[in-house]
Scaffold this motif. Structure first.
Motif, PDB file in Angstrom:
ATOM      1  N   ALA B  66      43.318  49.526  35.971  1.00  0.00           N
ATOM      2  CA  ALA B  66      42.575  49.746  37.208  1.00  0.00           C
ATOM      3  C   ALA B  66      43.221  49.046  38.397  1.00  0.00           C
ATOM      4  CB  ALA B  66      41.137  49.273  37.033  1.00  0.00           C
ATOM      5  N   ASP B  67      43.378  49.800  39.512  1.00  0.00           N
ATOM      6  CA  ASP B  67      43.863  49.205  40.760  1.00  0.00           C
ATOM      7  C   ASP B  67      42.711  48.527  41.487  1.00  0.00           C
ATOM      8  OD1 ASP B  67      46.588  50.340  40.650  1.00  0.00           O
ATOM      9  OD2 ASP B  67      45.509  52.248  40.792  1.00  0.00           O
ATOM     10  N   ILE B  68      41.527  49.092  41.302  1.00  0.00           N
ATOM     11  CA  ILE B  68      40.332  48.490  41.890  1.00  0.00           C
ATOM     12  C   ILE B  68      39.267  48.414  40.802  1.00  0.00           C
ATOM     13  CG2 ILE B  68      38.502  48.774  43.606  1.00  0.00           C
ATOM     14  CD1 ILE B  68      40.547  50.229  45.333  1.00  0.00           C
ATOM     15  N   PHE B  69      38.673  47.248  40.676  1.00  0.00           N
ATOM     16  CA  PHE B  69      37.636  47.051  39.660  1.00  0.00           C
ATOM     17  C   PHE B  69      36.371  46.595  40.374  1.00  0.00           C
ATOM     18  CE2 PHE B  69      36.112  44.133  35.990  1.00  0.00           C
ATOM     19  CZ  PHE B  69      35.353  45.163  35.444  1.00  0.00           C
ATOM     20  N   VAL B  70      35.342  47.421  40.300  1.00  0.00           N
ATOM     21  CA  VAL B  70      34.068  47.107  40.934  1.00  0.00           C
ATOM     22  C   VAL B  70      33.100  46.729  39.824  1.00  0.00           C
ATOM     23  CG1 VAL B  70      32.188  47.989  42.376  1.00  0.00           C
ATOM     24  CG2 VAL B  70      34.537  48.806  42.730  1.00  0.00           C
ATOM     25  N   VAL B  71      32.653  45.472  39.825  1.00  0.00           N
ATOM     26  CA  VAL B  71      31.860  45.031  38.682  1.00  0.00           C
ATOM     27  C   VAL B  71      30.544  44.418  39.157  1.00  0.00           C
ATOM     28  CG1 VAL B  71      33.240  42.912  38.516  1.00  0.00           C
ATOM     29  CG2 VAL B  71      31.875  43.664  36.551  1.00  0.00           C
ATOM     30  N   MET B  72      29.450  44.915  38.581  1.00  0.00           N
ATOM     31  CA  MET B  72      28.115  44.520  39.036  1.00  0.00           C
ATOM     32  C   MET B  72      27.361  43.665  38.028  1.00  0.00           C
ATOM     33  SD  MET B  72      26.988  48.044  40.954  1.00  0.00           S
ATOM     34  CE  MET B  72      25.445  47.340  41.508  1.00  0.00           C
ATOM     35  N   LEU B  79      34.055  42.728  28.915  1.00  0.00           N
ATOM     36  CA  LEU B  79      34.317  43.929  28.118  1.00  0.00           C
ATOM     37  C   LEU B  79      35.515  44.721  28.609  1.00  0.00           C
ATOM     38  CD1 LEU B  79      30.717  45.263  27.392  1.00  0.00           C
ATOM     39  CD2 LEU B  79      32.457  44.717  25.692  1.00  0.00           C
ATOM     40  N   PHE B  80      35.704  44.741  29.936  1.00  0.00           N
ATOM     41  CA  PHE B  80      36.687  45.692  30.474  1.00  0.00           C
ATOM     42  C   PHE B  80      37.871  45.027  31.163  1.00  0.00           C
ATOM     43  CE2 PHE B  80      32.428  47.884  30.863  1.00  0.00           C
ATOM     44  CZ  PHE B  80      32.543  48.542  29.647  1.00  0.00           C
ATOM     45  N   ALA B  81      37.947  43.715  31.099  1.00  0.00           N
ATOM     46  CA  ALA B  81      39.030  43.002  31.795  1.00  0.00           C
ATOM     47  C   ALA B  81      40.409  43.479  31.352  1.00  0.00           C
ATOM     48  CB  ALA B  81      38.895  41.493  31.546  1.00  0.00           C
ATOM     49  N   SER B  82      40.537  43.871  30.098  1.00  0.00           N
ATOM     50  CA  SER B  82      41.844  44.284  29.583  1.00  0.00           C
ATOM     51  C   SER B  82      42.350  45.554  30.255  1.00  0.00           C
ATOM     52  CB  SER B  82      41.763  44.497  28.073  1.00  0.00           C
ATOM     53  OG  SER B  82      40.882  45.566  27.810  1.00  0.00           O
ATOM     54  N   LYS B  83      41.447  46.294  30.884  1.00  0.00           N
ATOM     55  CA  LYS B  83      41.876  47.534  31.550  1.00  0.00           C
ATOM     56  C   LYS B  83      42.134  47.328  33.046  1.00  0.00           C
ATOM     57  CE  LYS B  83      40.138  51.512  30.424  1.00  0.00           C
ATOM     58  NZ  LYS B  83      39.497  52.717  29.914  1.00  0.00           N
ATOM     59  N   VAL B  84      42.150  46.066  33.485  1.00  0.00           N
ATOM     60  CA  VAL B  84      42.343  45.789  34.909  1.00  0.00           C
ATOM     61  C   VAL B  84      43.790  45.356  35.147  1.00  0.00           C
ATOM     62  CG1 VAL B  84      41.601  44.355  36.851  1.00  0.00           C
ATOM     63  CG2 VAL B  84      39.929  45.133  35.159  1.00  0.00           C
ATOM     64  N   SER B  85      44.428  46.008  36.130  1.00  0.00           N
ATOM     65  CA  SER B  85      45.816  45.684  36.459  1.00  0.00           C
ATOM     66  C   SER B  85      45.927  44.265  37.014  1.00  0.00           C
ATOM     67  CB  SER B  85      46.318  46.698  37.492  1.00  0.00           C
ATOM     68  OG  SER B  85      47.375  46.161  38.236  1.00  0.00           O
ATOM     69  N   GLN B  86      47.092  43.657  36.812  1.00  0.00           N
ATOM     70  CA  GLN B  86      47.316  42.320  37.369  1.00  0.00           C
ATOM     71  C   GLN B  86      47.366  42.352  38.887  1.00  0.00           C
ATOM     72  OE1 GLN B  86      50.848  40.914  35.404  1.00  0.00           O
ATOM     73  NE2 GLN B  86      49.717  40.314  33.565  1.00  0.00           N
ATOM     74  N   GLU B  87      47.607  43.529  39.445  1.00  0.00           N
ATOM     75  CA  GLU B  87      47.693  43.685  40.899  1.00  0.00           C
ATOM     76  C   GLU B  87      46.358  44.111  41.504  1.00  0.00           C
ATOM     77  OE1 GLU B  87      50.569  42.944  42.596  1.00  0.00           O
ATOM     78  OE2 GLU B  87      51.141  42.248  40.583  1.00  0.00           O
ATOM     79  N   ALA B  88      45.314  44.164  40.676  1.00  0.00           N
ATOM     80  CA  ALA B  88      44.062  44.791  41.117  1.00  0.00           C
ATOM     81  C   ALA B  88      43.294  43.967  42.135  1.00  0.00           C
ATOM     82  CB  ALA B  88      43.172  45.052  39.911  1.00  0.00           C
ATOM     83  N   ILE B  89      42.499  44.692  42.907  1.00  0.00           N
ATOM     84  CA  ILE B  89      41.471  44.055  43.722  1.00  0.00           C
ATOM     85  C   ILE B  89      40.172  44.116  42.911  1.00  0.00           C
ATOM     86  CG2 ILE B  89      40.100  44.248  45.835  1.00  0.00           C
ATOM     87  CD1 ILE B  89      42.571  45.686  47.068  1.00  0.00           C
ATOM     88  N   VAL B  90      39.543  42.977  42.744  1.00  0.00           N
ATOM     89  CA  VAL B  90      38.294  42.934  41.983  1.00  0.00           C
ATOM     90  C   VAL B  90      37.150  42.665  42.950  1.00  0.00           C
ATOM     91  CG1 VAL B  90      37.020  41.782  40.131  1.00  0.00           C
ATOM     92  CG2 VAL B  90      39.511  42.078  39.960  1.00  0.00           C
ATOM     93  N   LEU B  91      36.193  43.589  43.002  1.00  0.00           N
ATOM     94  CA  LEU B  91      35.008  43.420  43.835  1.00  0.00           C
ATOM     95  C   LEU B  91      33.834  43.156  42.904  1.00  0.00           C
ATOM     96  CD1 LEU B  91      35.687  46.544  46.071  1.00  0.00           C
ATOM     97  CD2 LEU B  91      35.981  44.172  46.795  1.00  0.00           C
ATOM     98  N   TYR B  92      33.172  42.006  43.096  1.00  0.00           N
ATOM     99  CA  TYR B  92      32.075  41.690  42.180  1.00  0.00           C
ATOM    100  C   TYR B  92      30.843  41.251  42.969  1.00  0.00           C
ATOM    101  CZ  TYR B  92      33.279  36.775  42.937  1.00  0.00           C
ATOM    102  OH  TYR B  92      33.516  35.563  43.514  1.00  0.00           O
TER     103      TYR B  92
END
Lengths: 384, 174, 244
Positions: B66-72, B79-92
């Motif tokens: 994922a390039d962008i990970f929106v987590v609520m 559960l899903f951190a393994s599918k998040v790119s190292q370059e990602a923007i994480v919005l939580y």
């Protein structure tokens, strides 16, 4: 050929649809006028879309009391001239098998969709699999031949459903659409064209209404009920006029040969596949349905790393393009079959490689197979 | 091509957010693919929804990295951190949990649930607030497309609140 | 049967597969006579049957469109035909093993929906073709291949079953009541409703010989002696016949 160019009911353009919806829209576009179904996850959305469309278009929908009944109803409807369809998933597909064989034996055109979920038995209703490849081929009892298509995208769910109806009509046989939950529930861009080609049933013609006369591969005309033909339709062994011959070996042999030859001798009109980067490929992947999308991504990732990989992707899964398996096996250093089961396609490919071992990349835990796992096999050249 | 992953608990509306984003992407002319994982017990369990937007046909229509990970919900991070790119923007949603994991490249807290409760007296629009924030960082779709999709998808009496939530999310100063 | 009614019969399928004394022939005769007396349009009539002796009544004998289906599933096929082309008259003729045992679910749902088809059950209380096994209409105590000491389980009362499921226009006759049967067939052939017939045909060969009704004449006599015309009161110990 009684092919008609026809406008679709949808305006040409881009749509965003679920695979199940696209399958239903494809059926409407193909001229399906009768749908019988029974609720089941993950195929119910096909029925729900059909209900909506059929109300607008005044076609016939019936929710039957079970899966067996819905398969029976579409065969009955087909004999009135209707293009008919049912849709289901694993457990329901199992229940339909006897009447599917009846449709094969009576040469009744119809379309049966199986949106594959995890099995056996109830398994995992909302999870994806490709475990029904062999059931589509051999699920109903007795020697027979079947046509099965495997769309890999939502857009193909639309167009392959149209093709399924056309093949059913042209070859007077049930056609199976083997989707996966992963495509059935995927929402994706669908480009709908202005017009599509429709095959209209040949109802009148020379000869008897069932096969068995020379040439054995010819598809007989199929008159409809209520037009004075006084048809004898039976799932028992019958002569070309429909008279039961339940003790006669010659009739049985000719009927079986006809049912097989009308499909196997015309594979070039039925069997379709696509090839990606195969020209110089040393590592050849063969796959189908959703798994083939992961395989294509793996091929492209492998190419970036300088590995000469390519993909053959089956659109028609039954019958299979076995001649191409042979030439690819001769060309390839490594053969890999990624699929969401424990090796149903791999076993088929293996029969045509002249002994060269086929490596499987398999996943059957309800999750989709990933490009990463396939790439690992491509890089390592060994099975996982 | 951009891969966007939404995660939360069933009932938070993450699948709706993903669907709105994908439809908006189509309006903008992109090829869009959207999928989700859900069980029959969809409420209260971790839910994931994915969108892939691309200039052309997407070979593999699921999110790989994922390039962008929106987590609520915090459950979604593990559960899903393994599918998040190292370059990602994480919005939580930092009004619900604090992000302790070191995932992605940039981590931005959006107090979506608190803002929703303050503004609408209920947490209902937190997903749309997050969608607004995502829109600002994704760069592939704008407010016009998303508003058009909202008009087509949400009940008319809820439209004004949805648009307000979207603007709240996109207009925040971080 | 009058000579001119033979147009409803295929002349190249005789002799029939039925055993001597089989009541299915009486049913077939009554049905053909009903068509003949109405001069019924045989090209607007589709006969659907299942598997077993009862499945042979219509197919191949009847010179109409016929659909000889899988075991127990005649009704769903018939529903497909009828809903896809409501102008056709669709009649299902099959046996008790087929329609009420393996296919019982379809029967109750057809009755519930009141799909405008006619269902005629040639009920001989046994699986005849496979050698005389118990069906859902085999009486308590009756001896069959699979109940050599007598049947332990209660049979369906098909009239009550179909009425209970919501079916209207429900009839029962025995092989003794050929004339009444014919008249009732004529009635329903002229209507576009759901209707159901429980026709006790009797099977001297597979049922009768194990239950002291080996002689066809004796079986017909037994049917006559035990049947009572329904006129509002239903007696469970009798064969109630008529319209219900």
């Amino acid at each position: 050929m009684p092919i008609e160019k026809k406008k679709t009911h949808l305006k040409a353009g881009k749509y965003f649809m679920q695979g199940d919806e696209a399958c239903a829209e494809g059926a409407v576009a193909a001229g399906c006028t009768f749908f019988a179904g029974y609720p089941i996850t993950p195929a119910s959305e096909i029925m729900e879309t059909i209900v909506r469309r059929f109300e607008e278009e005044k076609r016939v929908f019936v929710q039957m009391e079970d899966e067996i009944a819905s398969m029976g109803a579409i065969v009955g409807a087909s004999w009135t001239g209707a293009k008919s369809m049912t849709a289901t998933s694993g457990p329901g597909f199992s229940l339909k098998m006897e009447n599917l064989g009846y449709a094969i034996m009576t040469e009744t055109p119809c379309v049966v969709v199986d949106v594959q979920r995890v099995g056996p038995s109830t398994g995992q209703a909302t999870r994806t699999a490709q475990g029904d490849l062999m059931q589509a081929r051999w699920g109903t009892h007795g020697e027979h031949t079947i046509i099965a298509l495997s769309p890999w995208s939502v857009e193909e769910a639309f167009y392959e459903t149209v093709r399924a109806f056309n093949l059913a009509e042209e070859f007077r046989t049930p056609v199976i659409i083997l989707m996966e939950e992963a495509t059935g529930h995927l929402r994706e861009t669908v480009a709908v064209r202005e017009a599509i080609e429709i095959f209209n049933r040949v109802e009148e013609g020379n000869g008897a209404p069932f096969g068995g006369e020379e040439p054995l591969d010819a598809v007989p005309p199929m008159p409809r009920f209520g037009t004075g033909h006084r048809l004898l339709v039976t799932g028992s062994t019958h002569d070309p006029h429909g008279y039961r011959k339940t003790q006669d070996r010659v009739t049985q042999e000719r009927l079986l040969s006809h049912l097989q030859q009308k499909i196997e001798y015309h594979k070039e009109r039925i069997v379709q596949w696509e090839e990606y980067e195969l020209d110089d490929a040393e590592t050849v992947l063969i796959s189908f349905g959703f798994a083939a999308r992961a395989a294509l991504k793996a091929v492209k990732d492998a190419r970036k790393k300088g590995i000469k990989a390519g993909l053959m992707r089956l659109k028609t899964v039954w019958p299979m393009p076995t001649e191409r398996f042979e030439t690819l096996a001769a060309q390839a250093k490594t053969l890999i079959v990624p699929e969401m089961n424990f090796g149903q396609l791999r076993g088929e490919v293996q029969r045509f490689t002249g002994g060269k071992k086929v490596i499987g990349v398999n996943r059957a835990d309800g999750e989709v197979i990933t490009p990463e796992s396939i790439l690992r096999a491509v890089e390592g050249g060994t099975s996982l | 091509m951009k891969e966007i992953m939404f995660a939360g608990i069933g009932g938070q509306g993450v699948i709706l957010s993903a669907s709105i984003l994908a439809r908006a992407g189509i309006l903008k002319g992109y090829y869009a693919a959207q999928s989700q994982s859900y069980g029959s017990e969809s409420r209260g369990t971790a839910t994931r929804a994915e969108v892939v937007l691309s200039e052309e046909f997407v070979d593999f229509p699921h999110v790989e990295h994922a390039d962008i990970f929106v987590v609520m919900a915090e459950m979604g991070v593990k559960l899903f951190a393994s599918k998040v790119s190292q370059e990602a923007i994480v919005l939580y949603d930092n009004s619900v949990f604090e992000l302790s994991e070191n995932i992605g490249k940039e981590r931005i807290g959006i107090p979506a649930t608190r803002l929703a409760v303050d503004t609408f007296k209920k947490p209902l629009y937190a997903n749309i607030i997050m969608l607004g924030a995502m829109m600002r960082h994704c760069g592939m779709v704008g407010p016009e497309e998303i508003k058009t999709v909202l008009k087509e998808t949400v009940p008319s009496k809820a439209l004004a609140d949805n648009i307000k939530a979207l603007e709240l999310g996109s207009g925040l100063e971080y | 049967m009058k000579q001119e009614y033979l147009k409803y019969i295929r002349d190249n399928v005789f002799p029939t597969a039925f055993c001597p004394g089989c009541g299915h022939g009486i049913l077939l005769n009554a049905f053909v006579s009903a068509l003949g007396e109405l001069d019924y349009d045989q090209d607007n009539l589709v006969l659907v049957s299942g598997i077993g002796c009862g499945g042979w009544i219509a197919s191949p004998h009847m010179n109409t469109d016929t659909l000889h289906t899988t075991h127990g599933r005649a009704i769903p096929f018939a529903i497909g035909v009828k809903l896809a082309n409501p102008k056709l008259k669709v009649v299902v003729i099959s046996g008790d093993g087929d329609l009420t045992t393996i296919g019982g679910n379809h029967l109750i749902h057809a009755a519930r929906r009141r799909i405008p088809i006619t269902v005629i059950c040639g009920n001989n209380n046994i699986y005849g073709m496979t050698g005389g096994q118990a069906s859902a209409t085999t009486p308590v105590g009756a001896k069959t291949m699979t109940t050599p000491l007598g049947n332990d389980y209660r049979p369906f009362d098909l009239v009550k079953l179909v009425k209970g499921a919501g079916g209207e226009h429900v009839y029962r006759y025995t092989a003794f009541h050929a004339m009444q049967m014919k008249k009732a067939f004529k009635d329903v052939l002229q209507k576009d409703d759901f209707s159901f017939f429980d026709i006790l045909t009797g099977c001297p060969v597979q049922y009768g010989r194990r239950n002291e009704l080996r002689e066809p004449a004796k079986m017909i006599q037994w049917m006559k002696d035990n049947s009572v015309l329904y006129s509002g009161e239903y007696h469970d110990d009798k064969i109630m016949v008529g319209k219900f």
